[in-house]
Design an enzyme around this catalytic site. Sequence first.
Site, PDB file in Angstrom:
ATOM      1  N   PHE A  16      -2.830  -3.207  -2.070  1.00 20.59           N
ATOM      2  CA  PHE A  16      -3.082  -4.358  -1.192  1.00 20.59           C
ATOM      3  C   PHE A  16      -1.799  -5.055  -0.765  1.00 20.59           C
ATOM      4  CE2 PHE A  16      -2.614  -6.825  -5.078  1.00 20.59           C
ATOM      5  CZ  PHE A  16      -2.243  -8.098  -4.674  1.00 20.59           C
ATOM      6  N   LYS A  17      -0.731  -4.863  -1.546  1.00 24.84           N
ATOM      7  CA  LYS A  17       0.544  -5.526  -1.211  1.00 24.84           C
ATOM      8  C   LYS A  17       1.061  -5.079   0.158  1.00 24.84           C
ATOM      9  CE  LYS A  17       0.418  -6.909  -5.528  1.00 24.84           C
ATOM     10  NZ  LYS A  17       1.292  -6.980  -6.655  1.00 24.84           N
ATOM     11  N   ASP A  18       0.638  -3.885   0.605  1.00 23.78           N
ATOM     12  CA  ASP A  18       1.099  -3.370   1.901  1.00 23.78           C
ATOM     13  C   ASP A  18       0.731  -4.295   3.054  1.00 23.78           C
ATOM     14  OD1 ASP A  18       2.231  -0.993   0.931  1.00 23.78           O
ATOM     15  OD2 ASP A  18       0.302   0.040   0.965  1.00 23.78           O
TER      16      ASP A  18
END
Length: 491
Positions: free
Chosen positions: A111-113
Site C-alpha cells: 500500500f505504501k506505493d
Amino acid sequence: MHEVYESTRNRDRKITSKQAIFEGISPDGGLYVWPELAQVQLDLATICKQSYKENAVYILSHLLPDFTKEELEQCVANAYGNTFSSPDITPLRKVGDVYVLELFHGPTSAFKDVALTLLPQLMSVALQSAHQKALILTATSGDTGKAALAGFQDVKDTGIVVFYPDHKVSQVQYRQMVTQRGKNVKVYGVKGNFDDAQSKVKELFLDEDLREIAAKHHVRLTSANSINIGRLVPQIVYYFEAYKQLVNRGVIQLGDKISYSVPTGNFGDVLAGYYGYLMGLPVEKFYVASNANHVLTDFLTTGVYDRNREFIQTISPSMDILISSNLERLLYYMSDCDADFVKGCMDELAQTGKYQIPAEMLKKIQSLFDCGYIDDAQTKAVIGKTYKETNEILDPHSAIGYEIGKEAKERPMVSLATASPYKFAQDVLASIGVTEEDPMQAMKKLEEYAHEKTPKGLAELDDLPILHKDVIAIDEMKQDVANYIEELFHD
C-alpha cells in the site's frame, strides 16, 4: 504565502505545505499538521463522478495549497500514469460480507506505493521552489523501504538511505530492498528492531552536526515515512475512492456512513482515514487492527500508551511496532490543537516509555475508533478459513484487518488489504496447509491457489544481484549518513 502547517508541539512554528514536505519533521521533534483541517469540506458528489487521478488532484489541492493545480496534475500523472497494474489503482473486491480495498497493485506490491510514487514528485516540486537538495532518511518495518527506494531511485537532487531491522523483515522484503539499483540509493540492515531504527532516524533529523554537514552541500534531511505530511495526504484519496465505489455500485446512497478496518502499527494509514473523516467522509467507525504487538489496542481500550513491553516478531512484520509515531497527530486534533498537551505526552513517552490521556479525551476517541488484535496462530487460521470459504487469498497484514472488520457489527465494512500475498508466500501457503521452504519457490507455488500470477517486481527478485550488504549498529547510523552525504553531494 500559505503558511497553514504547524508543529504538533509548538503552535508558533508555521510553514507552507512545500516546506513541510521537504522538512519532514519539525525542529522541535513535532509532526506537521493543519489546525483548520476540519474546515476543509470536500464535495462527495464531485468525488463520486471523478477518476482516481482527478480525485487525487482535487483532494490534494485542498491540503497542499501552495502547489498550483498544474503542478499537482503533473505530479499525479507521473505517479499514477502506468505504474499500477489495476486501472482503478485501488480496486474494491467483496469477500464474504466485507469489502476488501486492494492497495497492493503498485510497483512494489504494498500500500505504501500509493503514496511513495507520488511523494518524490511532490518533493521535487517543493525542492525546486526552495533551490534545495534532499537526503531522505527512512526506517522501515518492511514495506516502506522498498516503496521509497523505488520512488526516489535516480530522482534529481535527492538521495535516499533506508534502514531495516536485520533479520526482522520477510525474505521477500529483504530481497526487494537489497537488490535495489540506483545511483542515489543506500540500504543498511541495523542490529535492533524497527522502533530502535525509527527513534534513531528521528534523532538524526534533529542532530546539529549532521544538519551542518548537510547544509554545507545545500541538502535538507527529510523523511519518506508517514511522519512526512507529503507521504500521509496521498493516502486520504483511497478512503474516498472506496466510498465512491460503494456509491457507484448502489451499495450505499450518497451521505450514508461506512466503516473501515485498518491493519496498522505506526497509525499512519488509519490516520489518513481520520483526515478524510475531518474533511467530510461519512464514517461510522474506524477499526484499528493490530497483531501481537497490540500497543494501540491497549491504548484505545485504556487511554494508557505504554511501550514498556516485549517486542514480538510476527508473520505481519510491517506492524511489528511499539512506538506509533502518527498517534501524535490524533492527540493534537482530539485535544483541540493543544500543542502543550501533545508535547507533554511525547516528553513523557521519551522519558518513561508511557503516557496517559484524560478520560474525556479517551471517550471522544472511542466514539470514532474501535480496535482489536489477533496473534500469528489466529492470523494463519483467518487466511486458511477465508480461502476455504471464499477462495480469496489474503496476506497476513490484510488478514488481520479482515478479521477485525468481519467481527465488527457495523456494515458496510471496508477492510484495507495492505500487501500482496506473494510478499509473504511461505506463511500464506502454510496457512492453507502447504509447506515450501524456499521463499522464491513459494511464490511460484502460490500461483496455483491465487487468482493471478506473481507480480513482475517480485517474480524477478531471484535473478537480481544483492547490491547492499552492510549491517550496522544503531550508533553507527549517524557516521554512515554523514559519509554518504559527502559521497553523494560532493560538488
